[in-house]
Design a protein around this motif. Structure first.
Motif, PDB file in Angstrom:
ATOM      1  N   LYS A   1      -4.646  10.534   5.511  1.00 19.63           N
ATOM      2  CA  LYS A   1      -4.632  11.635   6.479  1.00 19.63           C
ATOM      3  C   LYS A   1      -3.933  11.232   7.778  1.00 19.63           C
TER       4      LYS A   1
ATOM      5  N   GLU B   1     -11.250  10.865   1.432  1.00 18.03           N
ATOM      6  CA  GLU B   1     -12.035   9.681   1.741  1.00 18.03           C
ATOM      7  C   GLU B   1     -11.246   8.763   2.670  1.00 18.03           C
TER       8      GLU B   1
ATOM      9  N   THR C   1       0.835  -1.208   0.000  1.00 15.56           N
ATOM     10  CA  THR C   1       0.000   0.000   0.000  1.00 15.56           C
ATOM     11  C   THR C   1       0.865   1.253   0.000  1.00 15.56           C
TER      12      THR C   1
END
Ligand code: ADP
Ligand code: MG
Length: 501
Positions: free
Chosen positions: A46, A41, A20
């Motif tokens: 974040k 999203e 990832t």
């Protein structure tokens, strides 16, 4: 207007977890005296970014430059020493310590003389702070375990802000707080801005973001998208930036406070299926969207099957408004009940048949010409009408369903039941694996069905769609209904999660 002074430069930050790529070369600036929102999203990166800034995650590539100097916090205490702190979404205080010990965790040296810790002085300092913040009811010498989640968040606010840090991260903290707790937090966010500090504010609530922040940075899929002035944008602009496509109009229903009819169209009485669901009682009303949420294994998917007459060893009763008992699928279909399965490919569509065959399946009785013979002309016209009505993307109705995308397969299933003019729709995971545009179509369809007086039971693992679409949400846990949440703009995902686990 005075020139803004740079506080924090985020430079070329990347971070990978296995395969990832959580952050991809993210750079932007934050200023002194601003509330700077960070939105995106779920999974957009974040928390990864702010966790690196606050020493919770290690750095990979890139730099954080604070007031002109590069910082590499190695843990949260080190971050505090650089003037950086964080209030997290989950529990951020430690059990087994007092309130004072939590507030000063890692900074006890202030209260240590030689080898003696002056607990009295530490408690006094903590009590003074609690008093200053208006949280007197929390006592410094009590164990933090004695307080509820909300009060423990207040302790965290004190812990993260008493030393007037330069940068304070608030990561989705508001989701878990009551309105009162939020107001407390807002007050301190503004206070930090007023002394020239910088608040990094992460929230899913775009109205809250627009109300509270000066500047907004958008992340999407680990990429930096843009930084905008809050006063220049609307929540639709932000949504578009977050998802990267135009999302016009309302996504979910926008009405609140509409009264649901008292007329019950379907009720479950003591419905059980051994090993799966236990003593389910519920009423579905005319024009209502009733939600069922829970963890995947909570039994919620079985409830849909049981109400449609599709569970083998069900006990209890499923009764319609007119007294009809539903014990098998043909009776359910004859009485205008529709069902879409979570397992769309195996249970809802007939893959190796055409779109037309799939749409007309439950309506063949209406499409006869002479005696028992089906009229091809009527059948085609019928299939075309309903496929077009909900805009299935297809070559023509003779195309095999197996060739369609997930979203379009789902549309075929829905067209079938709209065509059958179903009055009760049991929709299990209706938007699972479907892109945002088709999702919006399905939400609007549900809303218009509701307005026509049809009733929808939506079973879903997506908490936001339950909150956005339902008049009422039943939460299941371990095969039972464990709670109920009424439609209200203040409902958060955490309100549901609290009853799920
Ligand atoms: P956000 O806070 O925007 O919802 P995150 O920063 O938590 O997003 O996650 C970004 C991506 O990184 C996601 O794909 C997430 O699954 C992954 N990720 C985050 N933290 C970890 C971790 N500790 N281990 C593995 N993957 C992680
Ligand atoms: Mg996060």
């Amino acid at each position: 207007m005075s020139e803004k002074e740079v506080r924090l430069q985020v430079r070329n930050i990347s971070k990978t977890f296995g395969i990832t790529k959580a952050l991809k070369d993210v750079s932007f600036d934050l200023y002194k005296g601003e509330i700077h929102a960070l939105i995106g999203e779920n999974g957009s990166g974040k928390s990864t970014l702010t966790n690196m800034l606050t020493g919770i995650y290690s750095m990979e590539t890139g730099k954080f430059i604070l007031d002109g100097e590069e910082v590499h916090p190695k843990d949260q205490v080190d971050a505090n020493d650089h003037g950086i702190s964080i209030i997290v979404q989950e529990q951020g205080t430690l059990d087994g310590l007092t309130v004072a010990e939590n507030i000063f965790l890692g900074h006890e040296q202030r209260f240590i003389k030689g080898i003696i810790r002056n607990t009295g002085a530490m408690n006094k300092a903590a009590n003074d702070l609690l008093k200053k913040y208006g949280f007197e009811r929390i006592k410094a010498n009590r164990m933090v375990d004695d307080y509820n989640f909300e009060d423990r968040k207040l302790v965290e606010i004190v812990k993260a802000t008493y030393f007037e840090p330069k940068v304070v991260v608030v990561d989705e903290t508001t989701t878990a707080l009551s309105q009162e707790g939020r107001e407390e937090l807002y007050k301190h966010m503004r206070r930090i801005r007023d002394y020239g500090g910088t608040v990094i504010f992460i929230s899913h609530d775009l109205d809250e973001v627009l109300n509270m922040s000066d500047t907004i940075t958008i992340l999407r899929d680990g990429d930096y998208i843009d930084t905008v002035d809050a006063k220049d944008v609307t929540s639709d602009d932000l949504k578009r930036l977050m998802v990267g496509r135009e999302v016009t109009g309302n996504y979910y229903r926008s009405d609140y406070g509409e009264k649901v009819s008292d007329e019950v169209v379907l009720s479950a009485k003591n419905v059980s299926v051994p090993g799966l669901i236990d003593d389910i009682n519920l009423d579905l009303h005319k024009g209502e969207i009733l939600g069922i949420g829970g963890l995947s294994e909570s039994g919620m998917h079985e409830v849909g099957k049981a109400l449609f007459g599709a569970s083998y060893d069900r006990t209890g009763e499923v009764v319609l408004g007119d007294g009809t008992h539903i014990n098998d699928i043909p009776t359910a279909i004859r009485h205008s009940i529709a069902y879409t399965s979570k397992d769309r490919d195996n249970e809802s569509v007939v893959m190796n048949q055409s779109i037309g065959d799939n749409i007309t399946l439950p309506s063949l009785g209406k499409l006869t010409a002479f005696g028992p013979f089906i009229s091809d002309r009527k059948k085609n016209a019928f299939a075309n009408k309903y496929a077009k009505e909900i805009s299935v993307k297809m070559v023509n109705i003779n195309q095999f369903v197996s060739k369609l995308s997930g979203g379009n397969k789902q549309k075929v299933v829905l067209a079938r039941w709209i065509g059958a003019d179903s009055d009760i729709l049991i929709l299990d995971s209706p938007t699972r694996g479907i892109d945002i545009k088709v999702k919006q179509d399905i939400y609007q369809l549900m809303d218009s069905m509701r307005k026509q007086g049809k009733s929808v039971l939506m079973i879903s693992e997506e908490l936001m769609e339950l909150i956005g679409m339902c008049d009422n949400i039943l939460i299941m846990k371990d095969g039972k209904i464990n709670g109920e949440v009424k439609r209200d703009p203040s409902v958060t995902e955490n309100d549901l999660i609290a009853k799920m686990v």
